[in-house]
Scaffold this motif. Structure first.
Motif, PDB file in Angstrom:
ATOM      1  N   VAL A 185      27.416  21.678  41.289  1.00  0.00           N
ATOM      2  CA  VAL A 185      26.847  21.666  42.640  1.00  0.00           C
ATOM      3  C   VAL A 185      27.972  21.860  43.642  1.00  0.00           C
ATOM      4  O   VAL A 185      28.942  21.097  43.647  1.00  0.00           O
ATOM      5  CB  VAL A 185      26.119  20.341  42.946  1.00  0.00           C
ATOM      6  CG1 VAL A 185      25.459  20.402  44.321  1.00  0.00           C
ATOM      7  CG2 VAL A 185      25.083  20.016  41.876  1.00  0.00           C
ATOM      8  N   THR A 186      27.861  22.897  44.465  1.00  0.00           N
ATOM      9  CA  THR A 186      28.868  23.121  45.500  1.00  0.00           C
ATOM     10  C   THR A 186      28.187  23.587  46.769  1.00  0.00           C
ATOM     11  O   THR A 186      26.987  23.850  46.808  1.00  0.00           O
ATOM     12  CB  THR A 186      29.929  24.138  45.038  1.00  0.00           C
ATOM     13  OG1 THR A 186      31.025  24.103  45.962  1.00  0.00           O
ATOM     14  CG2 THR A 186      29.365  25.550  44.971  1.00  0.00           C
ATOM     15  N   GLY A 187      28.968  23.708  47.832  1.00  0.00           N
ATOM     16  CA  GLY A 187      28.451  24.133  49.122  1.00  0.00           C
ATOM     17  C   GLY A 187      29.323  23.590  50.235  1.00  0.00           C
ATOM     18  O   GLY A 187      30.034  22.596  50.058  1.00  0.00           O
ATOM     19  N   THR A 192      26.965  16.629  48.034  1.00  0.00           N
ATOM     20  CA  THR A 192      26.937  15.233  47.573  1.00  0.00           C
ATOM     21  C   THR A 192      25.520  14.692  47.556  1.00  0.00           C
ATOM     22  O   THR A 192      25.090  14.053  46.588  1.00  0.00           O
ATOM     23  CB  THR A 192      27.837  14.353  48.459  1.00  0.00           C
ATOM     24  OG1 THR A 192      29.171  14.851  48.437  1.00  0.00           O
ATOM     25  CG2 THR A 192      27.838  12.915  47.956  1.00  0.00           C
ATOM     26  N   SER A 193      24.764  14.953  48.624  1.00  0.00           N
ATOM     27  CA  SER A 193      23.374  14.494  48.668  1.00  0.00           C
ATOM     28  C   SER A 193      22.559  15.141  47.557  1.00  0.00           C
ATOM     29  O   SER A 193      21.788  14.467  46.859  1.00  0.00           O
ATOM     30  CB  SER A 193      22.758  14.823  50.033  1.00  0.00           C
ATOM     31  OG  SER A 193      23.407  14.112  51.066  1.00  0.00           O
ATOM     32  N   THR A 194      22.716  16.454  47.373  1.00  0.00           N
ATOM     33  CA  THR A 194      21.982  17.159  46.318  1.00  0.00           C
ATOM     34  C   THR A 194      22.313  16.579  44.953  1.00  0.00           C
ATOM     35  O   THR A 194      21.435  16.402  44.105  1.00  0.00           O
ATOM     36  CB  THR A 194      22.313  18.661  46.359  1.00  0.00           C
ATOM     37  OG1 THR A 194      21.968  19.187  47.645  1.00  0.00           O
ATOM     38  CG2 THR A 194      21.547  19.412  45.290  1.00  0.00           C
ATOM     39  N   ILE A 237      26.257  16.137  35.891  1.00  0.00           N
ATOM     40  CA  ILE A 237      26.188  16.808  37.193  1.00  0.00           C
ATOM     41  C   ILE A 237      27.571  16.734  37.831  1.00  0.00           C
ATOM     42  O   ILE A 237      28.103  15.645  38.069  1.00  0.00           O
ATOM     43  CB  ILE A 237      25.146  16.155  38.111  1.00  0.00           C
ATOM     44  CG1 ILE A 237      23.791  16.118  37.430  1.00  0.00           C
ATOM     45  CG2 ILE A 237      25.047  16.910  39.435  1.00  0.00           C
ATOM     46  CD1 ILE A 237      22.750  15.293  38.177  1.00  0.00           C
ATOM     47  N   VAL A 238      28.145  17.892  38.108  1.00  0.00           N
ATOM     48  CA  VAL A 238      29.521  17.964  38.601  1.00  0.00           C
ATOM     49  C   VAL A 238      29.533  18.488  40.029  1.00  0.00           C
ATOM     50  O   VAL A 238      29.185  19.647  40.285  1.00  0.00           O
ATOM     51  CB  VAL A 238      30.379  18.883  37.710  1.00  0.00           C
ATOM     52  CG1 VAL A 238      31.816  18.910  38.199  1.00  0.00           C
ATOM     53  CG2 VAL A 238      30.312  18.435  36.257  1.00  0.00           C
ATOM     54  N   GLU A 239      29.919  17.634  40.962  1.00  0.00           N
ATOM     55  CA  GLU A 239      30.120  18.088  42.341  1.00  0.00           C
ATOM     56  C   GLU A 239      31.455  18.813  42.411  1.00  0.00           C
ATOM     57  O   GLU A 239      32.465  18.318  41.894  1.00  0.00           O
ATOM     58  CB  GLU A 239      30.107  16.900  43.295  1.00  0.00           C
ATOM     59  CG  GLU A 239      30.320  17.291  44.751  1.00  0.00           C
ATOM     60  CD  GLU A 239      30.339  16.097  45.693  1.00  0.00           C
ATOM     61  OE1 GLU A 239      30.795  16.262  46.839  1.00  0.00           O
ATOM     62  OE2 GLU A 239      29.899  15.001  45.283  1.00  0.00           O
ATOM     63  N   MET A 240      31.455  19.978  43.071  1.00  0.00           N
ATOM     64  CA  MET A 240      32.659  20.808  43.120  1.00  0.00           C
ATOM     65  C   MET A 240      33.048  21.076  44.576  1.00  0.00           C
ATOM     66  O   MET A 240      32.358  21.797  45.286  1.00  0.00           O
ATOM     67  CB  MET A 240      32.428  22.128  42.382  1.00  0.00           C
ATOM     68  CG  MET A 240      32.057  21.965  40.924  1.00  0.00           C
ATOM     69  SD  MET A 240      31.823  23.555  40.096  1.00  0.00           S
ATOM     70  CE  MET A 240      31.415  23.002  38.419  1.00  0.00           C
ATOM     71  N   ILE A 261      24.390  25.304  41.565  1.00  0.00           N
ATOM     72  CA  ILE A 261      23.675  25.204  42.841  1.00  0.00           C
ATOM     73  C   ILE A 261      24.662  25.433  43.971  1.00  0.00           C
ATOM     74  O   ILE A 261      25.715  24.780  44.024  1.00  0.00           O
ATOM     75  CB  ILE A 261      23.029  23.819  43.019  1.00  0.00           C
ATOM     76  CG1 ILE A 261      22.054  23.512  41.878  1.00  0.00           C
ATOM     77  CG2 ILE A 261      22.306  23.730  44.364  1.00  0.00           C
ATOM     78  CD1 ILE A 261      21.505  22.099  41.909  1.00  0.00           C
ATOM     79  N   VAL A 262      24.328  26.361  44.878  1.00  0.00           N
ATOM     80  CA  VAL A 262      25.102  26.551  46.103  1.00  0.00           C
ATOM     81  C   VAL A 262      24.216  26.117  47.263  1.00  0.00           C
ATOM     82  O   VAL A 262      23.230  26.774  47.595  1.00  0.00           O
ATOM     83  CB  VAL A 262      25.546  28.018  46.282  1.00  0.00           C
ATOM     84  CG1 VAL A 262      26.283  28.188  47.607  1.00  0.00           C
ATOM     85  CG2 VAL A 262      26.444  28.454  45.127  1.00  0.00           C
TER      86      VAL A 262
END
Length: 527
Positions: A185-187, A192-194, A237-240, A261-262
């Motif tokens: 998950v990035t953006g 973080t919320s996602t 789930i990896v936040e990037m 996910i972007v």
């Protein structure tokens, strides 16, 4: 005796100051270039505490031997004052004494000890006064930034070797879990919320692990794998996060995600990325790394997501406001005092209704991304609906709560950005039960557009709030100029130097029914 006491107090002051500089180095990601930029903009090198210490040092060095006690007294007084100031100072993000931080602090102290010990031996050999030892320590205090920079540079190969071993260990652990489903998950914002929403929804069917807190760097992911990931976990789930091109690719090369996910590509961290095109390329490093049988889930509400072609993997586009060619759409969004209801429209035309305690269009968008991935992983729709309704607000991210006194607080204090701040103001604007108040220091890390975007922020404030409390000096002029550029005459604007002053002001003005939006909270590296 006074000289010995002076040396001891000077050493204590130096340790406190070294810890403060280490804290600022840590907040700048242990990067000397970013730390140096902070030094050049913060005026820390010419602070009153440092200038007074420098003046005392010069006075001591120019004092004749009969006046040694005067020198000792001055150094003792300034060192004691510095110690008290530093010991009492409170920080929003205090130093985390990790192993790396400990190594840097020890190296800084060793670098300071070398000239101090040499001076001590010279003084003893020549029968000179030990006041010169105190002078050396005070000089180290005055140039503490240089010790942080040099220590960090000297330890660079050591840290690289340590990190390489940690990286290889994390690789070994992941290789031992071939059935683990990994989601990246990035953006620019919303990641973080996602991550949290996706974790809650997928937990209805799977044993899920996510990177905790803001562990969104390569080392943060490595630490999660080595310390938190368990053999029985089914989904990771990896936040990037990224501060420069290549950061996300580095994480992907380690974890090899199958779903990406972007959430957004926007004007965030422009100070390091320079252009939004660079932001786009970096965020899509996640999508480019996906395997051919993977899935990309991207947010078409952002132009620099919508205009990015994805042909290496199946791509699902979602939207809330700019629906266009998006396959999944959130519509019929309605807010109330209890939260939000909305409808998700699928590519086949099916419609699913959801209710959540969360507020704000940004949260609906983040939920939509999580729902799409949950459907892909075959979580039953009734379980998805239950989880969405059960999701708790993520702290400091458009978090709404009511006080016993009847005041509504909207906490959006974490990492404000142009899109998110506008959405938060849209929520504030809908609160019509009393006065609408915003407390904010503005937005940071916007590069050359810093002033422009904060002025635009001021324009939005003028259209959404009744009272604006601008905190600090960093963005004050830009925000106020934006407010003044509108035709609004009813907005009551206050300027304060700190959040504590803002709280004191609120304590004297709040009434039942009022709503307060806390939009961003700048770290200690900004005034």
């Amino acid at each position: 005796m006074l000289v010995y006491i002076t040396i001891i107090i000077a050493v204590i002051a130096l340790v406190f100051e070294f810890r403060r500089q280490l804290m600022m180095l840590q907040q700048n990601s242990y990067r000397n270039d970013r730390y140096s930029r902070w030094l050049s903009t913060s005026q820390d090198s010419t602070s009153a505490m440092r200038l007074v210490s420098g003046a005392v040092l010069l006075a001591s060095l120019s004092t004749l031997t009969p006046a040694i006690w005067i020198s000792a007294g001055l150094i003792c007084a300034v060192s004691l004052t510095n110690t008290i100031i530093l010991a009492r100072k409170k920080y929003k993000k205090p130093l985390v004494m990790t192993r790396r931080a400990s190594r840097i602090l020890l190296t800084m102290l060793l670098l300071a000890a070398i000239p101090t010990v040499i001076c001590l031996f010279v003084c003893q050999a020549q029968g000179a006064s030990l006041i010169f030892v105190a002078d050396i320590i005070l000089a180290a205090f005055c140039f503490s930034q240089s010790f942080a920079l040099v220590a960090n540079w000297l330890l660079k190969p050591v840290e690289a070797n340590i990190n390489r071993k940690y990286y290889q260990d994390a690789e070994r652990i992941l290789r031992g879990m071939p059935d683990l489903k990994i989601i990246g998950v990035t953006g620019s914002y919303g990641k973080t919320s996602t991550k949290h929403y996706l974790n809650r929804i997928l937990s209805e069917k799977y044993d899920v692990m996510m990177t905790p807190g803001s562990f969104n760097t390569t080392m943060g992911v490595i630490r999660t794998v080595r310390e938190y990931l368990k053999p029985y976990n089914e989904v990771f789930i990896v936040e990037m996060g990224a501060k420069q091109p290549g950061d996300i690719k580095e994480i992907c090369d380690l974890v090899h995600p199958e779903i990406g996910i972007v959430t957004a590509v926007g004007e965030q961290h422009l100070e390091s990325f320079k252009t939004i095109e660079n932001v786009q390329r970096t965020k899509f490093e996640l999508i480019d790394s996906l395997p051919t049988d993977g899935l990309a889930v991207v947010n078409n509400d952002f132009p620099f997501v919508a205009n990015r072609k994805v042909d290496n993997v199946k791509c699902i586009r979602y939207a809330v406001s700019e629906c266009g060619p998006a396959q999944y759409i959130a519509e019929d969004i309605r807010y109330s005092a209890h939260g939000t209801s909305f409808t998700v429209v699928t590519p086949t035309g099916e419609k699913f209704g959801f209710s959540t305690h969360l507020v704000g269009e940004c949260n609906v968008s983040n939920l939509l991304a999580a729902i799409i991935v949950a459907l892909r992983l075959e979580v039953p729709i009734e379980k998805i609906s239950y989880a969405v309704n059960d999701i708790q607000q993520v702290e400091h991210r458009l978090n709404m709560k009511r006080t016993p006194g009847g005041v509504t607080i909207i906490d959006d204090a974490f990492n404000s950005n142009p899109t998110g701040s506008k959405m938060a103001l849209d929520v504030l604007k809908m609160m019509t039960g009393g006065r609408r108040i915003i407390v904010t220091p503005g937005m940071i890390e916007l590069g050359e557009r810093q002033e422009e975007l904060n002025a635009k922020f001021g324009e939005y404030i003028a259209g959404a709030a009744d009272i604006a409390i601008i905190v600090g000096h960093y963005n004050r002029e830009a925000i106020i100029s934006g407010i003044k550029s509108t035709d609004t005459t009813s907005l009551d604007v206050h300027t304060v130097n700190s959040f504590s002053e803002a709280q004191q002001l609120l304590a004297t003005t709040l009434k039942p029914g009022d709503t307060i939006l806390y939009e961003n909270d700048l770290p200690d590296t900004f005034k």
